[in-house]
Write an enzyme that holds these catalytic residues in place. Structure first.
Site, PDB file in Angstrom:
ATOM      1  CG  ASP A   1       4.534  33.616  76.481  1.00 29.67           C
ATOM      2  OD1 ASP A   1       5.753  33.505  76.703  1.00 29.67           O
ATOM      3  OD2 ASP A   1       3.867  32.765  75.871  1.00 29.67           O
TER       4      ASP A   1
ATOM      5  CB  CYS B   1       4.523  29.223  76.767  1.00 28.96           C
ATOM      6  SG  CYS B   1       5.169  28.064  75.535  1.00 28.96           S
TER       7      CYS B   1
END
EC number: 1.7.1.13
Length: 154
Positions: free
Chosen positions: A59, A52
């Protein structure tokens, strides 16, 4: 049966350090020994990881790339290293997904390409990203990507 010409490849068959960023990752191509025949090549990366850009937290995504080659194929080890280069790269889901697809399109100039990026929830909301270069050639069998949208625990 044709044999794929692998001359000039810099990564296949060699020890290669993981690239530090997607921009420095080297994507390589090989000649398509079946040029003139329309067929679909699929790469599936069920454990794709990036960061992120705001929090630095990881992620995760399940990425499916389908393409119909013209003159070239993407060399799979270079693609694997390219995808791995996102592990320490901060970018939004949409940016990662479209960047991957456009790098492959720029490298290969395929007849057609689509990407389905099925991201796991961030902040409670899954973000899936889909893009393709246009209509696929008529008569080509395009299988479903086979990744269900996020349903939580039930």
């Amino acid at each position: 049966m044709t044999m794929t010409d692998v001359t000039g490849l810099s990564q296949l068959g060699s020890h290669v350090e993981a690239p530090q960023s997607p921009e420095t990752a080297v994507l390589e191509k090989v000649p398509n020994g079946n040029q003139g025949t329309d067929y679909v090549v699929r790469f599936t990366a069920p454990e794709f990881t990036s960061l992120c850009p705001m929090t630095g937290q990881p992620d995760f995504a399940h990425i499916v790339i389908d393409y119909i080659p013209d003159g070239f194929l993407v060399e799979s080890k270079s693609l694997k290293l390219f995808l791995h280069s996102f592990r320490n790269h901060g970018a939004f889901h949409e940016d990662c997904s479209i960047y991957i697809a456009k790098r492959i399109v720029d490298l290969l100039a395929p007849k057609w390409l689509r990407i389905g990026a099925y991201w796991y929830p961030r902040g409670g909301i899954p973000i899936d990203v889909f893009w393709q270069t246009g209509e696929a050639p008529a008569g080509v069998w395009l299988p479903e990507q086979g990744v269900a949208t996020y349903r939580g625990r039930g």
